[in-house]
Design an enzyme around this catalytic site. Structure first.
Site, PDB file in Angstrom:
ATOM      1  CB  CYS A 165      -0.940   0.002   1.194  1.00  0.00           C
ATOM      2  SG  CYS A 165      -1.785  -1.563   1.439  1.00  0.00           S
ATOM      3  CG  HIS A 290      -3.006   3.822   5.545  1.00  0.00           C
ATOM      4  ND1 HIS A 290      -2.833   3.664   4.190  1.00  0.00           N
ATOM      5  CD2 HIS A 290      -3.044   2.559   6.071  1.00  0.00           C
ATOM      6  CE1 HIS A 290      -2.757   2.370   3.900  1.00  0.00           C
ATOM      7  NE2 HIS A 290      -2.889   1.682   5.019  1.00  0.00           N
ATOM      8  CG  HIS A 325      -6.590  -0.101   0.968  1.00  0.00           C
ATOM      9  ND1 HIS A 325      -5.530   0.277   0.164  1.00  0.00           N
ATOM     10  CD2 HIS A 325      -6.045  -0.351   2.189  1.00  0.00           C
ATOM     11  CE1 HIS A 325      -4.414   0.250   0.860  1.00  0.00           C
ATOM     12  NE2 HIS A 325      -4.703  -0.126   2.088  1.00  0.00           N
TER      13      HIS A 325
END
Length: 399
Positions: A165, A290, A325
């Site tokens: 990520c 995040h 995400h």
């Protein structure tokens, strides 16, 4: 003229950019999606057997074909990248004519590459016991940057970063380093990731998928929604309305998939970014979290925010309840959102409207999207498996 923001790591200008995701294909669609309660997710049943999941899918049309020279790499991931690139291609080509082609670089982040296309081929093999040819180049991590380099006809450094990520945020700072090291004059940076069965089933096995639309820092949060995105930036030494100032990186090495519970690595990354940009925490006008919506990640990130920002009431929100995400593209699409906030100066991305976790509700979550006074600096966090952490800071070139 060089942008002398950081002493050792001068800022670079974002000359052109594009961001495609579940929130749309242009800035108007994106702003509407991020400032209202409109649902941007799609419910799909083709990724996990006998289970419907909400995903942040890009639903607009992709380019219909790829050049003959890229046929061996043809995949939805590549077509997504080319769809994004073509929206700024004429500007990029015109701007880079002033430089030698060997002084033009490409650094891209991804975590899935073109694996979705080979998934279909392998399924055919296992279902029908047929011999099939799997073209591995479609899913090689390094293919994406090389393919974009070939498409543009450039000859400088070209490589892909795959650190889950944090991939595309790392690609952005890698491009800045190439420029500041004098190796290139301009770099195409960013990230591209597409939906595939591998990641959906993987997170499902980890019991990390949300049963509904995710609620970062929410009282009833139960996991993430996977999304897809393509976000690209052309950066150079030249001045621009928005600058890529700095990045701070750290490594937890705490657990293969869980972050350090006290957010030590996350806090270190944020502080390093501030130090590199020669800024104080109070200078940050907005923090893009995040904010994955998993119990552990959200809790540790708020601990890190409390440590770095202490009594500073920084406006913050997660945009993953709108984009999903986006894995290897998450850092880039969220940086693109931050760039648009700085360019517009009238709005901030809305945090979700659900009930917040009482243990985490002491922060200044963006519940009113109106931006009452101009901001100059924004920070965006990306924290990956293994504790690969990065925080980036963008700023306007005007005071």
């Amino acid at each position: 003229m060089h942008n002398k923001i950081g002493v050792d790591h001068p800022a670079v200008g974002i000359q052109f950019s594009v961001g495609l995701s579940a929130v749309g294909e242009n800035t108007e669609q994106m702003k509407l999606a991020l400032t209202t309660q409109v649902n941007t997710f799609t419910q799909c049943s083709e990724y996990i057997a006998e289970k419907k999941v909400w995903v942040g899918a890009y639903t607009s049309e992709l380019v219909g074909d790829v050049p003959e020279s890229l046929k061996n790499s043809d995949s939805r991931n590549l077509r997504f990248a080319l769809t994004a690139l073509q929206k700024i291609e004429s500007n990029v080509r015109e701007y880079t004519k002033q430089f030698s082609k060997v002084r033009l670089g490409v650094v891209i982040g991804t975590s899935t590459s073109g694996i979705a296309d080979n998934e279909a081929t392998l399924k055919q093999h296992f279902r029908h016991k047929e011999y099939v040819e799997v073209v591995h180049k479609k899913q090689e991590m390094g293919s994406l940057a090389k393919d974009l380099q070939q498409y543009l006809g450039w000859g400088g450094p070209a490589y892909t970063i795959s650190t889950a990520c944090s991939s595309s945020a790392k690609a952005m700072v890698a491009g800045q380093r190439l420029i500041n090291a004098g190796l290139v004059d301009a770099v195409l940076v960013g990230g591209v990731d597409t939906l595939c069965q591998l990641t959906l089933n993987g997170f499902n096995c980890l019991e990390s998928l949300s049963h509904d639309i995710c609620q970062p820092c929410g009282k009833n949060r139960d996991g993430i929604n996977i999304g897809e995105a393509a976000a690209l930036f052309l950066i150079s030494k030249d001045q621009a309305p928005v600058l890529f100032l700095a990045a701070g990186e750290s490594m937890d090495a705490w657990h293969i998939s869980a972050p350090h519970p006290e957010g030590k690595g996350a806090a270190e990354a944020m502080q390093k970014a501030l130090d590199m940009a020669n800024l104080k925490a109070a200078d940050i006008g907005y923090l893009n979290m995040h904010g994955t919506s998993t119990p552990q990640n959200d809790a540790m990130e708020i601990k890190a925010v409390r440590h770095v920002f202490e009594n500073i009431d920084v406006p913050l929100s997660s945009t993953k309840h709108k984009t999903g995400h986006c894995l290897g593209a998450a850092g880039a699409i969220e940086a693109y959102i931050c760039q648009q906030v700085l360019l517009d100066q009238t709005w901030l991305p809305l945090h979700h409207s659900g009930v917040l976790d009482p243990d985490l509700d002491d922060q200044n979550y963006v519940l009113d999207v109106s931006l009452e006074k101009p901001i100059q600096y924004v920070m965006s966090n990306s924290f990956a498996f293994g504790g690969s952490n990065i925080s980036v800071i963008l700023g306007t070139s005007f005071k």
